[in-house]
Design an enzyme around this catalytic site. Sequence first.
Site, short mmCIF file in Angstrom:
data_model
loop_
_atom_site.label_atom_id
_atom_site.label_comp_id
_atom_site.label_asym_id
_atom_site.label_seq_id
_atom_site.Cartn_x
_atom_site.Cartn_y
_atom_site.Cartn_z
N LYS A 51 0.56 -1.02 -0.32
CA LYS A 51 0.20 0.15 -0.20
C LYS A 51 0.80 1.44 -0.43
O LYS A 51 1.74 0.91 0.75
CB LYS A 51 -1.12 -0.14 1.20
CG LYS A 51 -1.75 0.81 1.77
CD LYS A 51 -3.01 1.33 2.33
CE LYS A 51 -3.63 2.68 2.40
NZ LYS A 51 -4.78 2.11 4.09
N SER B 3 -9.80 1.98 2.82
CA SER B 3 -8.65 3.02 2.06
C SER B 3 -7.84 2.27 1.22
O SER B 3 -7.16 2.98 0.24
CB SER B 3 -7.88 3.85 3.22
OG SER B 3 -7.23 3.44 3.84
N SER C 278 -9.82 -0.36 6.62
CA SER C 278 -9.75 -0.39 5.82
C SER C 278 -8.79 -1.01 4.96
O SER C 278 -8.67 -1.33 4.03
CB SER C 278 -8.30 0.33 6.03
OG SER C 278 -9.09 2.10 5.85
#
Length: 484
Positions: free
Chosen positions: A76, A151, A175
Amino acid sequence: MYRQTLSELSDALVQKRISSVELTQHFIDRINIHNPVLNSFITVTVDAAMEQARAADAKRARDETTPLTGIPMAHKDIFCTSDIRTSCGSKMLDNFIAPYDATVVEQLNNAGMVILGKTNMDEFAMGSSNETSYYGVVTNPWKDNHVPGGSSGGSAAAVAAGLIPMATGTDTGGSIRQPAALCGITGLKPTYGLVSRYGMIAFASSLDQGGPMTRSAEDAALVLNHMAGFDPRDSTSVEQPAIDYTDNLDNDLDGLKVGLPKQYFNESLDSEVAVVIDNAIRELEKLGATISDIELPNAHLSIPAYYVIAPAECSSNLSRYDGVRFGYRCDKPRDLLDLYCRTRAEGFGREVKRRIMIGTYALSAGYYDAYYLKAQQIRRLLQQDFKNAFTDVDVIVGPTTPDVAFSIGERTEDPVSMYLSDIFTVSVNLAGLPAMSIPAGFKNGLPVGLQLIGNYFQESRLLNIAHRFQTITDWHRRIPEAFQ
Ligand code: GLN
């Protein structure tokens, strides 16, 4: 190869049926074909990946390996990487190259993993749909025009579409679990303090926690073995005896006490999703679990408490982006104040600004007691609710989200409806507990996630339950048609 789990690919490497260079090339090809549609990567690092793959093959020839050696992965874009840009999904860090690797990056590099790139995400991890990213929305691989969740939406979509066998994520209020649920993959949010936050760009420091996003629970266990561990550079890192998270995967579930929180099965839960969850609970029963109802009486207070505490912490954490030291700087500032104001006005997106304003307001002298202090008191009540529940049951089970993926644009003008997609996940962060989301079925062609919540440091138990569930179901094996 993209259909296989990380552990199957690891076996193929051990048996020399494939090399890391071949495997890496395979996933680079898939990224080249499919990423233009999905937009799940912000940065792809082909040359560096091939170099790491060659090094992994050389290590294998010398027998210096771990089960992860030579396996392609993606981070990420919130984890600092010393040679690759780390944008955090924001214009503010569009030009930022960190001077060091995050501990998680270092650990997975040391394990021999091959980084293929950095995945798309909501700006500074604030969002539930990936729509707040400066780099544009990610598409849900199961249905055009639908969000992947957020997210960690880029990581979830990339794993679901078989562009990568594993990606890292972070979970401040859901997330990892929410996008895992919406994309039909396995996501694990560890106990707060188990995985180092050093080099993981801070959103709300008392809630943020990194974890693996994979196809299967077995894969998550293999990765967690290398992500977990005490880190002196993270002051909230917890010193725990090292354990092998694959050891208990096959333990039988006879007598496992499963609690279903009444508050998770009310009118906020979609009725078709409820049927899928119910069927999943029947599967756990078949495996030997006994089911009972439990109460989490303060669950309805978790969203309001979270949306005071998380913005309060973010308003403080994001004060460092001032145009002076790193990141975006506005053009031709008139003076220092103009530099601060215009840099932040131009560098941050709407959602991030909204949170900074809410947080600053909640922390201001006149309102601190009414909002921040109150929210902290609720946080304690939520912890107490879980503590009470775990005196009666071993694990808490329910839906990860109230419904399946929604369409792009559907909730962007209504932040509160967006915030409510985390209604079943945020209390876990407020309490600091570990939890997983695993694929449990479909509604209208879109995946449904089952959430498992454990007591502190019970990751091994959660992985065991998830793995046993995945030995009698094949939801985690499904690949969206457009990506087969
Ligand atoms: N969706 C939640 C938020 O917007 C959680 C985000 C997260 O876990 N990073 O804050």
